[in-house]
Design a protein around this motif. Structure first.
Motif, PDB file in Angstrom:
ATOM      1  N   ASN A 207      32.086 -10.652 -49.743  1.00 57.94           N
ATOM      2  CA  ASN A 207      31.120 -11.529 -49.077  1.00 57.94           C
ATOM      3  C   ASN A 207      31.251 -12.941 -49.628  1.00 57.94           C
ATOM      4  O   ASN A 207      31.323 -13.132 -50.848  1.00 57.94           O
ATOM      5  CB  ASN A 207      29.697 -11.016 -49.306  1.00 57.94           C
ATOM      6  N   TRP A 208      31.283 -13.904 -48.718  1.00 56.32           N
ATOM      7  CA  TRP A 208      31.386 -15.307 -49.102  1.00 56.32           C
ATOM      8  C   TRP A 208      30.261 -16.115 -48.439  1.00 56.32           C
ATOM      9  O   TRP A 208      29.738 -15.735 -47.385  1.00 56.32           O
ATOM     10  CB  TRP A 208      32.699 -15.910 -48.620  1.00 56.32           C
ATOM     11  N   ARG A 209      29.979 -17.265 -49.036  1.00 54.14           N
ATOM     12  CA  ARG A 209      29.123 -18.262 -48.409  1.00 54.14           C
ATOM     13  C   ARG A 209      29.766 -19.628 -48.642  1.00 54.14           C
ATOM     14  O   ARG A 209      30.052 -19.993 -49.782  1.00 54.14           O
ATOM     15  CB  ARG A 209      27.708 -18.226 -48.992  1.00 54.14           C
ATOM     16  N   HIS A 210      29.993 -20.345 -47.549  1.00 52.03           N
ATOM     17  CA  HIS A 210      30.646 -21.641 -47.629  1.00 52.03           C
ATOM     18  C   HIS A 210      29.637 -22.700 -48.053  1.00 52.03           C
ATOM     19  O   HIS A 210      28.618 -22.925 -47.380  1.00 52.03           O
ATOM     20  CB  HIS A 210      31.264 -22.004 -46.273  1.00 52.03           C
ATOM     21  N   GLY A 214      27.285 -23.732 -45.234  1.00 49.46           N
ATOM     22  CA  GLY A 214      26.344 -22.616 -45.285  1.00 49.46           C
ATOM     23  C   GLY A 214      26.817 -21.390 -44.528  1.00 49.46           C
ATOM     24  O   GLY A 214      26.088 -20.393 -44.424  1.00 49.46           O
ATOM     25  N   GLU A 215      28.030 -21.417 -43.965  1.00 47.05           N
ATOM     26  CA  GLU A 215      28.562 -20.272 -43.223  1.00 47.05           C
ATOM     27  C   GLU A 215      28.723 -19.061 -44.133  1.00 47.05           C
ATOM     28  O   GLU A 215      29.180 -19.169 -45.279  1.00 47.05           O
ATOM     29  CB  GLU A 215      29.919 -20.632 -42.607  1.00 47.05           C
ATOM     30  N   SER A 216      28.380 -17.889 -43.617  1.00 49.49           N
ATOM     31  CA  SER A 216      28.591 -16.635 -44.342  1.00 49.49           C
ATOM     32  C   SER A 216      29.730 -15.869 -43.685  1.00 49.49           C
ATOM     33  O   SER A 216      29.914 -15.917 -42.456  1.00 49.49           O
ATOM     34  CB  SER A 216      27.320 -15.780 -44.329  1.00 49.49           C
ATOM     35  N   PHE A 217      30.496 -15.135 -44.496  1.00 46.99           N
ATOM     36  CA  PHE A 217      31.603 -14.344 -43.969  1.00 46.99           C
ATOM     37  C   PHE A 217      31.765 -13.099 -44.820  1.00 46.99           C
ATOM     38  O   PHE A 217      31.676 -13.156 -46.052  1.00 46.99           O
ATOM     39  CB  PHE A 217      32.908 -15.158 -43.962  1.00 46.99           C
ATOM     40  N   SER A 218      32.000 -11.967 -44.158  1.00 47.17           N
ATOM     41  CA  SER A 218      32.220 -10.695 -44.856  1.00 47.17           C
ATOM     42  C   SER A 218      33.547 -10.109 -44.419  1.00 47.17           C
ATOM     43  O   SER A 218      33.989 -10.298 -43.277  1.00 47.17           O
ATOM     44  CB  SER A 218      31.087  -9.710 -44.552  1.00 47.17           C
ATOM     45  N   TRP A 267      34.133 -21.653 -51.291  1.00 43.27           N
ATOM     46  CA  TRP A 267      33.438 -20.451 -50.833  1.00 43.27           C
ATOM     47  C   TRP A 267      32.867 -19.706 -52.042  1.00 43.27           C
ATOM     48  O   TRP A 267      33.592 -19.296 -52.935  1.00 43.27           O
ATOM     49  CB  TRP A 267      34.384 -19.546 -50.057  1.00 43.27           C
ATOM     50  N   ASP A 268      31.541 -19.539 -52.040  1.00 39.88           N
ATOM     51  CA  ASP A 268      30.840 -18.901 -53.158  1.00 39.88           C
ATOM     52  C   ASP A 268      30.821 -17.387 -52.968  1.00 39.88           C
ATOM     53  O   ASP A 268      30.472 -16.889 -51.893  1.00 39.88           O
ATOM     54  CB  ASP A 268      29.405 -19.445 -53.228  1.00 39.88           C
ATOM     55  N   GLY A 270      29.150 -15.435 -55.319  1.00 40.10           N
ATOM     56  CA  GLY A 270      28.020 -14.916 -56.076  1.00 40.10           C
ATOM     57  C   GLY A 270      28.255 -14.908 -57.575  1.00 40.10           C
ATOM     58  O   GLY A 270      29.270 -15.394 -58.080  1.00 40.10           O
TER      59      GLY A 270
END
Length: 311
Positions: A207-210, A214-218, A267-268, A270
């Motif tokens: 799982n990422w968050r840009h 703020g976009e999320s991607f799995s 891309w974060d 966590g």
């Protein structure tokens, strides 16, 4: 247990040479002290003390009984002294469990403290499997990530960012084929993933968050290589065999020295929380209290770890 209390009262009566003096020492009433002595004599069927209005005298049986009771009280006092000392100074054996990935950090974190406390013995159980603290008689466990609900007590030591890494060799091959580094997680769906896993046929859930948008991607992928040992996954990654999700504190030196590079830095992925877990909160011996503080101080200065003031 009531018999032991009566024996201690009997010792106090003999050593204080009277019921009233013993009562003051024990913070009891004289009548309560007298009742304990009478109960002892009733149960034993013998007289322990000759009483008069002015003095007490031991009978022959009372003298022999006093010697044994006094030894019992002395042993109890020594045991209490040892417990008090344990609360003040670390000593005895500290049984600690930690993941195998903690191995490179164990001596830097605990070595100096151990050397300063020669009465302390450390038994360090290194295992990535989660063990039962009570069954394994563990005083302190070091845990990473999300903790399962339990009655155990967890103290937060810090957190380490989760980073997507590859070797410069792997990244160079990728760029030679595509002309640019990966810019979006979706581009890595078919990449050779390396993963820490303890289950057969485990897939990687990512799982990422840009940060900027703020976009999320799995993404879910089947890894080409899995291991239950973090250091092995990192070694495969440094050898250029694929990409891996690793902890910042484990890879700080490799990133600094160029053995690894971070992919998708915007891309974060966590944070990985670091915990000290104990079976109980109250009456912690000095060895456990100090070990937690030593670990907290170590992680606070460790590159790649962020301390945040959580309890």
């Amino acid at each position: 247990m009531e018999d032991l209390k009566r024996m201690a009262v009997f010792v106090a009566v003999v050593e204080q040479a009277g019921m009233s003096a013993a009562a003051r020492r024990l913070d009891m009433t004289p009548s309560a002290v007298s009742q304990h002595i009478r109960q002892l004599e009733r149960e034993a069927g013998v007289t322990l003390l000759h009483r008069s209005t002015r003095q007490l005298a031991l009978t022959d049986a009372g003298q022999r009984f006093y010697v044994q009771c006094a030894q019992m009280c002395e042993a109890a006092a020594r045991a209490r002294t040892e417990l008090d000392a344990e609360r003040q100074e670390p000593g005895g054996e500290l049984r600690m469990s930690a993941p195998a990935g903690f191995a490179p950090h164990a001596a830097p974190a605990l070595g100096s403290w151990l050397a300063r406390n020669p009465a302390l013995r450390l038994r360090l159980l290194m295992d990535d499997a989660t063990i039962d603290l009570i069954q394994a008689r563990v005083d302190l466990a070091l845990r990473f990530g999300t903790l399962a609900d339990s009655s155990w007590v967890a103290r937060h030591l810090g957190r380490s960012a989760t980073l997507l890494c590859a070797s410069p060799k792997w990244l160079a091959a990728w760029q030679a084929e595509r002309g640019k580094p990966p810019l979006h997680p979706s581009e890595l769906a078919q990449a050779p993933w390396l993963d820490l896993a303890r289950k057969d046929h485990a897939r990687v859930d990512l799982n990422w968050r840009h940060g900027p948008s703020g976009e999320s991607f799995s993404l879910q992928a089947l890894p080409q290589m899995v291991s239950n040992h973090r250091a092995t996954v990192q070694q495969f990654c440094e050898a250029g065999l694929g990409v891996a999700v690793l902890s910042a504190h484990d890879v700080a030196a490799s990133l600094r020295e160029g053995r690894l590079v971070r992919l998708l830095p915007q891309w974060d992925m966590g944070q990985l929380d670091i915990w000290a877990v104990t079976p109980q909160r109250d009456a912690q011996p000095a060895k456990v209290r100090q070990a937690i503080e030593v670990l907290r101080a170590y992680f606070a200065r460790l590159e790649g770890v962020q301390a945040d003031g959580m309890p």
